[in-house]
Design an enzyme around this catalytic site. Structure first.
Site, PDB file in Angstrom:
ATOM      1  N   GLN A   1       7.720   3.651   4.109  1.00  0.00           N
ATOM      2  CA  GLN A   1       5.568   3.443   3.835  1.00  0.00           C
ATOM      3  C   GLN A   1       5.727   2.229   4.382  1.00  0.00           C
ATOM      4  OE1 GLN A   1       3.490   5.275   1.537  1.00  0.00           O
ATOM      5  NE2 GLN A   1       2.051   4.645   3.191  1.00  0.00           N
TER       6      GLN A   1
ATOM      7  N   GLY B   1      -2.932   8.158  -3.983  1.00  0.00           N
ATOM      8  CA  GLY B   1      -2.375   9.121  -4.663  1.00  0.00           C
ATOM      9  C   GLY B   1      -1.284   9.973  -3.838  1.00  0.00           C
ATOM     10  N   ASP B   2      -0.364  10.778  -4.255  1.00  0.00           N
ATOM     11  CA  ASP B   2       0.444  11.586  -4.369  1.00  0.00           C
ATOM     12  C   ASP B   2       1.291  12.790  -4.775  1.00  0.00           C
ATOM     13  OD1 ASP B   2       2.129  11.058  -2.299  1.00  0.00           O
ATOM     14  OD2 ASP B   2       4.067  11.626  -4.143  1.00  0.00           O
TER      15      ASP B   2
ATOM     16  N   LYS C   1       5.757   3.407   7.999  1.00  0.00           N
ATOM     17  CA  LYS C   1       4.566   4.200   8.545  1.00  0.00           C
ATOM     18  C   LYS C   1       2.929   3.110   8.830  1.00  0.00           C
ATOM     19  CE  LYS C   1       4.016   7.505   5.766  1.00  0.00           C
ATOM     20  NZ  LYS C   1       4.080   8.842   4.643  1.00  0.00           N
TER      21      LYS C   1
ATOM     22  N   LYS D   1       1.097  -1.607   0.015  1.00  0.00           N
ATOM     23  CA  LYS D   1      -0.061   0.049  -0.149  1.00  0.00           C
ATOM     24  C   LYS D   1       1.027   1.039   0.092  1.00  0.00           C
ATOM     25  CE  LYS D   1      -4.424   2.051   0.250  1.00  0.00           C
ATOM     26  NZ  LYS D   1      -3.639   2.842  -0.553  1.00  0.00           N
TER      27      LYS D   1
ATOM     28  N   LYS E   1       5.362   1.218  -3.715  1.00  0.00           N
ATOM     29  CA  LYS E   1       5.456   3.448  -4.277  1.00  0.00           C
ATOM     30  C   LYS E   1       5.244   3.165  -5.083  1.00  0.00           C
ATOM     31  CE  LYS E   1       4.741   7.587  -2.722  1.00  0.00           C
ATOM     32  NZ  LYS E   1       3.737   7.788  -1.365  1.00  0.00           N
TER      33      LYS E   1
ATOM     34  N   SER F   1      -7.214   5.444   4.142  1.00  0.00           N
ATOM     35  CA  SER F   1      -6.939   4.623   3.182  1.00  0.00           C
ATOM     36  C   SER F   1      -7.428   3.581   2.646  1.00  0.00           C
ATOM     37  CB  SER F   1      -5.200   4.701   2.120  1.00  0.00           C
ATOM     38  OG  SER F   1      -5.404   5.582   0.802  1.00  0.00           O
TER      39      SER F   1
ATOM     40  N   THR G   1      -4.730  13.190   5.816  1.00  0.00           N
ATOM     41  CA  THR G   1      -3.564  13.209   5.960  1.00  0.00           C
ATOM     42  C   THR G   1      -3.008  14.906   6.687  1.00  0.00           C
ATOM     43  OG1 THR G   1      -2.726  11.969   4.072  1.00  0.00           O
ATOM     44  CG2 THR G   1      -1.181  13.316   4.481  1.00  0.00           C
TER      45      THR G   1
HETATM   46  P1  NDP Z   1       0.113  17.907  -3.951  1.00  0.00           P
HETATM   47  O1  NDP Z   1       0.801  17.714  -5.721  1.00  0.00           O
HETATM   48  O2  NDP Z   1      -0.986  18.030  -3.224  1.00  0.00           O
HETATM   49  O3  NDP Z   1       0.967  19.174  -3.403  1.00  0.00           O
HETATM   50  C1  NDP Z   1       2.739  19.684  -3.212  1.00  0.00           C
HETATM   51  C2  NDP Z   1       2.875  20.910  -2.630  1.00  0.00           C
HETATM   52  O4  NDP Z   1       4.478  20.787  -2.339  1.00  0.00           O
HETATM   53  C3  NDP Z   1       2.636  22.042  -3.288  1.00  0.00           C
HETATM   54  O5  NDP Z   1       2.420  23.036  -2.741  1.00  0.00           O
HETATM   55  C4  NDP Z   1       3.940  22.368  -4.728  1.00  0.00           C
HETATM   56  O6  NDP Z   1       4.182  23.035  -5.081  1.00  0.00           O
HETATM   57  C5  NDP Z   1       4.968  21.665  -3.536  1.00  0.00           C
HETATM   58  N1  NDP Z   1       6.192  21.076  -4.228  1.00  0.00           N
HETATM   59  C6  NDP Z   1       6.408  20.322  -5.017  1.00  0.00           C
HETATM   60  N2  NDP Z   1       7.344  20.309  -4.564  1.00  0.00           N
HETATM   61  C7  NDP Z   1       8.313  20.530  -4.178  1.00  0.00           C
HETATM   62  C8  NDP Z   1       9.332  21.213  -4.165  1.00  0.00           C
HETATM   63  N3  NDP Z   1      10.131  20.383  -5.245  1.00  0.00           N
HETATM   64  N4  NDP Z   1       9.927  22.580  -4.193  1.00  0.00           N
HETATM   65  C9  NDP Z   1       8.750  23.372  -3.512  1.00  0.00           C
HETATM   66  N5  NDP Z   1       7.764  22.878  -3.222  1.00  0.00           N
HETATM   67  C10 NDP Z   1       7.765  21.767  -3.963  1.00  0.00           C
HETATM   68  O7  NDP Z   1       1.039  17.204  -2.919  1.00  0.00           O
HETATM   69  P2  NDP Z   1       0.710  16.466  -1.108  1.00  0.00           P
HETATM   70  O8  NDP Z   1      -0.262  17.580  -0.737  1.00  0.00           O
HETATM   71  O9  NDP Z   1      -0.045  14.976  -1.300  1.00  0.00           O
HETATM   72  O10 NDP Z   1       1.909  15.876  -0.803  1.00  0.00           O
HETATM   73  C11 NDP Z   1       2.844  16.529  -0.197  1.00  0.00           C
HETATM   74  C12 NDP Z   1       4.176  15.982   1.061  1.00  0.00           C
HETATM   75  O11 NDP Z   1       3.384  14.817   1.786  1.00  0.00           O
HETATM   76  C13 NDP Z   1       4.745  14.635  -0.630  1.00  0.00           C
HETATM   77  O12 NDP Z   1       5.796  14.269   0.642  1.00  0.00           O
HETATM   78  C14 NDP Z   1       3.941  13.909  -0.091  1.00  0.00           C
HETATM   79  O13 NDP Z   1       4.976  12.471  -0.150  1.00  0.00           O
HETATM   80  C15 NDP Z   1       2.756  13.002   1.441  1.00  0.00           C
HETATM   81  N6  NDP Z   1       2.022  12.945   1.558  1.00  0.00           N
HETATM   82  C16 NDP Z   1       1.016  13.108   1.535  1.00  0.00           C
HETATM   83  C17 NDP Z   1      -0.021  12.211   1.142  1.00  0.00           C
HETATM   84  C18 NDP Z   1      -1.787  12.300   0.781  1.00  0.00           C
HETATM   85  O14 NDP Z   1      -2.208  11.902   1.384  1.00  0.00           O
HETATM   86  N7  NDP Z   1      -1.708  13.530   0.332  1.00  0.00           N
HETATM   87  C19 NDP Z   1       0.337  11.206   2.464  1.00  0.00           C
HETATM   88  C20 NDP Z   1       1.517  11.484   3.389  1.00  0.00           C
HETATM   89  C21 NDP Z   1       2.754  11.422   3.231  1.00  0.00           C
HETATM   90  P3  NDP Z   1       3.631  23.319  -6.643  1.00  0.00           P
HETATM   91  O15 NDP Z   1       2.163  23.241  -6.341  1.00  0.00           O
HETATM   92  O16 NDP Z   1       4.545  24.468  -7.642  1.00  0.00           O
HETATM   93  O17 NDP Z   1       4.396  22.245  -7.437  1.00  0.00           O
END
Ligand code: NDP
Length: 444
Positions: free
Chosen positions: A111, A165-166, A114, A90, A126, A376, A209
């Site tokens: 993961q 998703g991610d 976690k 997962k 992943k 999830s 999250t």
């Molecule tokens: P999103 O794609 O919805 O948002 C990511 C955010 O981070 C955006 O604001 C993006 O900016 C910014 N970002 C991405 N890459 C970079 C970078 N290289 N430098 C600076 N800013 C960056 O992703 P999520 O919110 O889903 O995920 C965010 C984090 O949380 C990740 O590490 C993910 O693995 C982790 N996570 C997510 C979960 C989930 O349920 N969604 C669960 C557990 C962990 P921009 O819009 O400009 O790209």
């Protein structure tokens, strides 16, 4: 050389050019040292650590698709099925140009622990691709997702591997992937999570999250004599995790004053307007400059800078290695009480150690952002039952899971003489369950 050091060296030698994977393994193995040393003979004989750091299966494939100009594009794609000792694989699918095998392996490795910490029966995996959904038309995204799933469907299933998703994979992408899976396999099953509500998705998964991050942060503060109410919070990112972390922090009475994206950041001393943020990011898919333009109290800055703002709590919610040693120093100098990771591995090892050494409460991502994968798993349960639970039911289960996670890591840290070290606590609690299951299942 100790067993831990031998295994870490092997990882570096056998997996060249994968620095994020090395970093994740190092962080976990270092904090497991005390547990490993207590059982070294048995673990070494069974090569338990070597098996733990080596994925059960790694899939690499190409994804050809046709863009709107009729040009064929080719992306690299990955699914790493890391460990199935305690349940089906997962973990999410990341769509971002920075994706490579090392990034997917670091995320898959994290993961495992976690998922174990959630207390639910899910193994670690992943996947993703270097495809960038940004700036693509809906038709191009669909073409990519269908081609991606045409290959991936051979290796996943509701009882074997359930992606989610991610970064870059939201409701739109999951919908296209699910449609193609169903078309090819002819079964209507919970093979993906994060689905839309009309076709098997769970209420509260979108919020999970970010909400879970705040439930754990609230509990960590409470157990250390602080109330989240009235605290100033800085958040990075403005995606799924950041938006719902902001919303829940405000519901709990804290004030969130920053968000960021990959080009800049916003400081809003009046408190982030969540409705406006959602409009800019979820509806218009626009830059934060639009938020600042619509909100007189907000200041927009290019580049990085969120961690320079004085705060009580810092929640990195964007991406890996976004909170560096100088940021940690700024947070400590400004009197920050707690850091909890919404993103995966956003804090470098050096910055984490600095924060801990200076008395900042630190909750690692594998515990603090586990609410997403936990919900999830609740979506999987609802799909198996062919039932849908109410928002309140899912949210209350999520809250209990996050509170339990915090107490599991707190207890594990105390038991091994590292009280308050939640990084060690999370790694130890997550590891012990997986190690027991691997030992019981023999050499596989
Ligand atoms: P999103 O794609 O919805 O948002 C990511 C955010 O981070 C955006 O604001 C993006 O900016 C910014 N970002 C991405 N890459 C970079 C970078 N290289 N430098 C600076 N800013 C960056 O992703 P999520 O919110 O889903 O995920 C965010 C984090 O949380 C990740 O590490 C993910 O693995 C982790 N996570 C997510 C979960 C989930 O349920 N969604 C669960 C557990 C962990 P921009 O819009 O400009 O790209």
């Amino acid at each position: 050389m100790s067993y831990v050091d031998e295994v870490y060296q092997m990882v570096v030698e056998k997996n060249p050019a994968q620095p994020e994977f090395h970093q994740a393994v190092k962080e976990v193995l270092e904090s497991l040292r005390v547990v490993i040393e207590a059982n070294e003979e048995a673990y070494k004989k069974d090569a338990l650590l070597e098996r733990l750091v080596t994925p059960e299966r790694q899939l690499l494939f190409r994804v050809p698709w046709v863009d709107d100009k009729g040009q064929v594009q080719v992306n690299n794609a990955f699914r790493v099925q890391f460990n199935s000792a305690i349940g089906p694989y997962k973990g999410g699918l990341r769509l971002h140009p920075s994706v490579n095998l090392g990034i997917i392996k670091f995320l898959g490795f994290e993961q495992i622990f976690k998922n174990s910490l959630t207390g639910l029966p899910i193994g670690g995996g992943k996947g993703g691709s270097d495809f960038d959904p940004k700036g693509k038309s809906d038709r191009e995204v669909m073409a990519f997702c269908q081609s991606f799933m045409t290959e991936l469907n051979k290796y996943i299933g509701a009882d074997t591997d359930v992606p989610a998703g991610d970064i870059g994979t939201g409701a739109r992408e999951i919908g296209y992937m699910y449609g193609q899976y169903k078309r090819i396999r002819g079964v209507y099953e919970g093979v993906l999570t994060g689905k839309g509500l009309s076709y098997g998705g769970s209420l509260a998964r979108t919020e999970a999250t970010g909400y879970g991050l705040l439930y754990l942060t609230e509990e960590m503060l409470k157990c250390n004599g602080h109330d989240i109410k009235g605290k100033i919070v800085v958040i990075s990112g403005s995606g799924n995790v950041a938006i719902y972390a902001t919303q829940k922090a405000q519901q709990l009475g804290a004030k969130v004053v920053t968000v960021s994206d990959s080009t800049g950041w916003v400081y809003d001393p009046e408190g982030i307007d969540v409705a406006l943020l959602k409009e800019v990011k979820e509806v218009k898919r626009a830059r934060l400059t639009e938020y600042a333009a619509a909100r007189p109290s907000a200041q927009y800055h290019e580049g990085r800078g969120v961690w320079s703002i004085k705060c009580d709590v810092a929640l990195p919610c964007a991406t890996q290695n976004e909170l560096l040693i100088d940021d940690a120093k700024a947070l400590v100098a400004n009197g920050c009480l707690a850091v909890a990771e919404g993103a995966n591995m956003p804090t470098t090892i050096e910055a984490t150690e600095y924060l801990q050494a200076n008395g900042v409460l630190f909750a690692p991502g594998k515990a603090a952002n586990a609410g997403g994968v936990a919900t999830s798993a609740l979506e999987m349960s609802q799909n198996s039952e062919r039932l849908s639970w109410t928002f309140e039911e899912v949210d209350s289960k999520l809250r209990n899971i996050m509170i339990n996670i915090f107490h599991n890591l707190d207890d594990a840290a105390k038991k091994y003489g590292m009280e308050g070290n939640y990084v060690a606590g999370a790694n130890i609690a997550g590891f012990l369950k997986v190690a027991d299951a691997m030992t019981a299942q023999g050499i596989v």
